[in-house]
Design an enzyme around this catalytic site. Structure first.
Site, PDB file in Angstrom:
ATOM      1  CG  ASP A  35     -19.680  -9.637 -26.782  1.00  0.00           C
ATOM      2  OD1 ASP A  35     -19.627  -9.925 -25.574  1.00  0.00           O
ATOM      3  OD2 ASP A  35     -20.463 -10.165 -27.593  1.00  0.00           O
ATOM      4  CD  GLU A 115     -25.250 -36.651 -12.514  1.00  0.00           C
ATOM      5  OE1 GLU A 115     -24.642 -37.030 -13.534  1.00  0.00           O
ATOM      6  OE2 GLU A 115     -24.719 -36.590 -11.400  1.00  0.00           O
ATOM      7  CE  LYS A 117     -25.793 -43.081 -20.961  1.00  0.00           C
ATOM      8  NZ  LYS A 117     -25.156 -42.757 -22.221  1.00  0.00           N
ATOM      9  CG  ASP A 119     -25.952 -38.925 -27.529  1.00  0.00           C
ATOM     10  OD1 ASP A 119     -24.965 -39.647 -27.305  1.00  0.00           O
ATOM     11  OD2 ASP A 119     -26.733 -39.099 -28.475  1.00  0.00           O
ATOM     12  CE1 TYR A 229     -19.417 -38.388 -16.430  1.00  0.00           C
ATOM     13  CE2 TYR A 229     -20.493 -37.131 -18.150  1.00  0.00           C
ATOM     14  CZ  TYR A 229     -19.636 -38.141 -17.765  1.00  0.00           C
ATOM     15  OH  TYR A 229     -18.998 -38.895 -18.708  1.00  0.00           O
ATOM     16  CE  LYS A 317     -28.136 -45.151 -23.671  1.00  0.00           C
ATOM     17  NZ  LYS A 317     -27.885 -45.791 -24.895  1.00  0.00           N
ATOM     18  CB  CYS A 411     -33.760 -30.329 -63.446  1.00  0.00           C
ATOM     19  SG  CYS A 411     -33.777 -29.010 -62.211  1.00  0.00           S
ATOM     20  CB  CYS A 414     -33.933 -25.903 -65.381  1.00  0.00           C
ATOM     21  SG  CYS A 414     -32.685 -27.201 -65.281  1.00  0.00           S
ATOM     22  CB  CYS A 429     -30.069 -30.258 -62.033  1.00  0.00           C
ATOM     23  SG  CYS A 429     -30.209 -29.082 -63.392  1.00  0.00           S
ATOM     24  CB  CYS A 435     -30.537 -25.099 -62.938  1.00  0.00           C
ATOM     25  SG  CYS A 435     -31.773 -25.805 -61.856  1.00  0.00           S
TER      26      CYS A 435
HETATM   27  S1  IVH Z   1     -21.418 -41.107 -15.017  1.00  0.00           S
HETATM   28  C1  IVH Z   1     -19.063 -45.398 -14.715  1.00  0.00           C
HETATM   29  N1  IVH Z   1     -23.059 -39.238 -15.753  1.00  0.00           N
HETATM   30  O1  IVH Z   1     -22.466 -42.082 -20.501  1.00  0.00           O
HETATM   31  C2  IVH Z   1     -19.495 -44.387 -15.676  1.00  0.00           C
HETATM   32  N2  IVH Z   1     -22.034 -40.544 -17.458  1.00  0.00           N
HETATM   33  O2  IVH Z   1     -21.995 -45.336 -20.340  1.00  0.00           O
HETATM   34  C3  IVH Z   1     -19.867 -43.149 -14.944  1.00  0.00           C
HETATM   35  N3  IVH Z   1     -22.659 -39.870 -19.729  1.00  0.00           N
HETATM   36  O3  IVH Z   1     -19.533 -42.466 -21.874  1.00  0.00           O
HETATM   37  C4  IVH Z   1     -20.369 -42.156 -15.899  1.00  0.00           C
HETATM   38  N4  IVH Z   1     -24.001 -38.236 -19.176  1.00  0.00           N
HETATM   39  O4  IVH Z   1     -19.698 -40.139 -20.972  1.00  0.00           O
HETATM   40  C5  IVH Z   1     -22.246 -40.230 -16.174  1.00  0.00           C
HETATM   41  N5  IVH Z   1     -24.538 -37.517 -16.239  1.00  0.00           N
HETATM   42  C6  IVH Z   1     -23.724 -38.491 -16.655  1.00  0.00           C
HETATM   43  C7  IVH Z   1     -23.531 -38.776 -18.019  1.00  0.00           C
HETATM   44  C8  IVH Z   1     -22.676 -39.826 -18.383  1.00  0.00           C
HETATM   45  C9  IVH Z   1     -23.475 -38.909 -20.174  1.00  0.00           C
HETATM   46  C10 IVH Z   1     -21.928 -40.821 -20.610  1.00  0.00           C
HETATM   47  C11 IVH Z   1     -20.489 -41.010 -20.237  1.00  0.00           C
HETATM   48  C12 IVH Z   1     -20.174 -42.417 -20.637  1.00  0.00           C
HETATM   49  C13 IVH Z   1     -21.505 -43.060 -20.779  1.00  0.00           C
HETATM   50  C14 IVH Z   1     -21.634 -44.166 -19.755  1.00  0.00           C
END
Ligand code: IVH
Length: 715
Positions: A35, A115, A117, A119, A229, A317, A411, A414, A429, A435
């Site tokens: 590093d 894949e 999803k 968040d 993606y 989901k 508290c 104390c 407090c 404290c």
């Molecule tokens: S494909 C037509 N792949 O999910 C949309 N989206 O509702 C094609 N997201 O806001 C998106 N992981 O940012 C795709 N592996 C993944 C994803 C992904 C998360 C999010 C994307 C979007 C929402 C879709």
């Protein structure tokens, strides 16, 4: 003196070498240099670019440290709309989706790619001739904000692609998710908790808030990450399938999570879903489901889109993870700033990858709202899948002898009567001078790595010293001597010497970190930096009124009030004097920015709204550099209200009523010598850059470049 050509050559060599090292580090988890060596190379390149800005290459790795200030993000249209995905929560819905696809493809063979999803926040990146040229947020799906300078600070996102794998089209778009890794999110929240700031609800909000910050150096310190993606290109048929595109993106150096699979039957898709249902909690990124996409691009095109989402993809989901367990007791914790937080003690229960024994119930209102009683069977969920919280009570299982929860009025540590400041959810407090848990937490904060970072004196040791009555306030640390410490359990001669040396060395720690270390409510690292840069000395800062403090960049009314109140306490005044006597830094050393003129001497200004030519920070610098003063509120004594775009009508009305002249940004600039404008902007940028390196969060010890230590390379 080396000639231009050899400098250019050295810049290109360093640039290419650093790109290569970044790729190794973030994509392949290895590094052929230490590093420290990396930092030296980066520093050399930074120095050369500073001296020869015209020779710097676009997308230089030095851009990762940030420093660009964007006052207001411009927007750009999306070449292909950024749609959302249809959601399902059940296997039955998935079967329907599979049926629709099968029908749409008229019985042809096809495969899916599954894949995770992620968040986070969707991002569209444009690469031209292998160089990152633009990063745009989703926005409303047709237009988004251009956040390129912030995106460039994301360490695992290549600024420049590798010439490996299949040929790259001259221009294409990569879409993916920007997110805050879970350990980083946890750290950030721990830090906010310590600073008495509101906690971030989940990593997604934290990532999206970070991306919209104006100062890219702050973004760089936040350690966002990216997963690609999707690949989109005006040239058709670059790849036959999505899976081939993912492989190519990876070969070009883009981060593609290895979690994806090609599945040829719905049964395989369901296996994938079940496989990740629990395992996803081992990933360092928050996920909330699985995305299932038809693999073949021609088949995708044949299936097309509805108005909102593609017919060739769907999101499955996962249900929010919940568990049912018994609430055994409530413990009340007193934090550094005196906030009392109830913590539910539960019968241990497995939930979303960990065993939950404690859960947050936030505050007294929450207890009342849930009608919680001791002995209840409660439902626990992970908020944003991170911090477990109680979401409800199973009333059918309420034992006859369940006990109502009596929120303490004193508290628990104390005995001081608790207060609940108006508008706040927490009881507090107020005994901040005596404290014990507050004193102990303040000391732990003072010695922590990002504050005074005292070698040999960690949180545990200082906590023990506090319990033994050896130290009460940070100033007491400087009265420790070898004699006082000799004979203490688990503290040998060598450790004592180390500790004393560490205390001595801490007298060199710069003023901004001392200020942060004092643990004043709401004064986090960034605010402390800004205050120190603005006032330069502790004395000047404590002499300022709340209104003056509120006018310092990044310091709002709440922080200013808290700071001004702190400064009026006699005990804090004494603390300052004792620290001064001990030799602790209470002023910034080095050159103060030179005053440029006194054209604005005696004048006071309020800035309001969004400005066109300069950011608000820059205008504030300009005013103070020319002898003017900034204040926070409009009064009769105010000289000028400088009105930007979108200034609230209330401000205008008040100024008109009090006959305070309202001027524009242009009017203000006309009042000062024109040459200052440029100095100020440069200085603000340099100050931003110079103050960043130590700003990286705790779990990944950061080096000057912001590269996390090897052990923590997650992506
Ligand atoms: S494909 C037509 N792949 O999910 C949309 N989206 O509702 C094609 N997201 O806001 C998106 N992981 O940012 C795709 N592996 C993944 C994803 C992904 C998360 C999010 C994307 C979007 C929402 C879709």
């Amino acid at each position: 003196m080396p000639d231009q050509d050899s400098i250019q050559h050295r810049i290109s060599t360093l640039t290419a070498w650093l790109h290569h090292l970044n790729h190794q580090y973030y994509q392949q988890d290895t590094s052929e240099v230490t590093d420290q060596e990396f930092d030296q190379l980066l520093a050399e390149l930074q120095a050369l670019e500073k001296e020869h800005p015209d020779l710097a290459l676009p997308n230089s790795p030095t851009q990762r440290v940030g420093g660009t200030i964007t006052k207001q993000f411009a927007t750009a249209p999306h070449r292909y709309p950024m749609l959302s995905l249809g959601n399902t929560y059940s296997e039955a819905d998935l079967r329907d989706f599979d049926e629709r696809v099968r029908k749409g493809l008229e019985g042809a063979e096809f495969a899916y790619v599954c894949e995770m999803k992620f968040d986070g926040v969707a991002m569209s990146l444009t690469y031209e001739q292998g160089q990152l040229t633009q990063g745009v947020t989703r926005g409303d799906g047709t237009r988004g904000d251009i956040v390129t300078s912030n995106v460039r600070t994301i360490k695992n996102l290549p600024l420049h692609l590798r010439a490996a794998g299949p040929a790259q089209p001259p221009e294409f778009e990569v879409r993916g998710e920007i997110f805050l890794p879970l350990p980083v999110f946890d750290d950030l929240n721990k830090e906010r908790e310590q600073n008495g700031e509101a906690l971030l609800a989940n990593p997604r909000n934290a990532a999206s808030g970070t991306l919209k910050l104006q100062d890219s150096a702050v973004v760089a310190a936040r350690r966002l990450r990216f997963f690609a993606y999707s690949f989109l290109s005006p040239e058709r048929n670059v790849f036959p399938t999505h899976s081939a595109a993912l492989e190519a993106l990876k070969a070009w150096g883009l981060p593609v999570s290895d979690t994806w699979r090609r599945c040829t039957t719905l049964a395989e898709v369901l296996d994938f879903i079940h496989h990740w249902e629990k395992k996803r909690f081992e990933l360092p990124v928050a996920t909330d489901g699985i995305v299932i996409k038809v693999d073949d691009f021609q088949q995708q095109e044949a299936l097309g889109f509805t108005a909102k989402s593609p017919r060739w993809a769907i999101a499955y989901k996962y249900p929010a993870e919940a568990a049912r367990t018994r609430l055994n007791s409530i413990q009340y914790q007193v934090g550094r700033t005196g906030a009392v937080t109830p913590v539910a003690m539960l019968t241990p229960v497995p939930l979303a990858g960990t065993v939950v024994k404690r859960a947050s119930v936030h505050n007294a209102n929450q207890i009342a709202a849930l009608d919680l009683r001791l002995g209840d069977m409660v439902f626990v969920e992970k908020g944003g899948e991170i911090i477990p919280k109680i979401t409800g009570v199973d009333l059918t299982a309420r034992p006859a002898d369940s006990q109502p929860i009596r929120y303490p009025t004193e508290c628990p540590a104390c005995g001081t009567p608790l207060l609940r400041p108006e508008g706040e959810a927490h009881f507090r407090c107020p005994n901040d001078e005596a404290c014990p848990p507050q004193l102990k937490a303040k000391l732990e904060h003072y010695v922590s790595r990002k504050a005074l970072n005292i070698d040999g004196l960690g949180a545990e040791t200082v906590g023990r010293f506090a319990e033994l009555g050896l130290v009460r306030t940070p100033a007491d640390i400087y009265d420790l001597t070898v004699e006082k410490l000799t004979g203490l359990e688990r503290l040998g001669e060598k450790s004592i010497q180390n500790l004393i040396n560490g205390i001595e060395a801490s007298k060199q720690v710069p003023f901004d970190r001392v200020l942060f270390g004092l643990g004043i409510r709401y004064v986090g690292e960034t605010v402390a930096e800004k205050l120190a840069a603005h006032y330069r000395t502790m004395d000047a800062m404590v002499a300022a009124s709340a209104a003056e403090l509120a006018a310092v960049p990044e310091v709002g009314g709440v922080i200013a009030e808290s700071l001004a109140a702190w400064a009026t306490h006699e005990s804090n005044r004494q603390l300052i004097e004792r620290l001064r006597a001990a030799g602790v830094q209470l002023a910034l050393t080095g050159e103060a920015p030179q005053a440029v003129s006194d054209r604005l001497a005696g004048l006071t200004f309020v800035l309001s709204g969004v400005f066109e030519q300069h950011s608000r920070d820059e205008l504030q610098h300009l005013i103070t550099q020319n002898g003017g003063k900034i204040t926070g509120s409009i009064s009769k004594k105010l000289s000028y209200l400088v009105a930007g775009d979108k200034m609230g009508p209330a401000k205008r009305e008040k100024a008109t009523e009090l006959k305070v002249p309202i001027i524009s940004e242009v009017d203000l600039l006309a009042m000062i010598p024109s040459s200052t404008e440029f100095n100020v902007a440069d200085e603000a940028l340099e100050a931003g850059n110079a103050s960043r390196p130590e700003a990286a969060p705790e779990a990944f010890p950061a080096t000057a470049s912001g590269r996390p230590g090897q052990q923590a390379s997650l992506f």
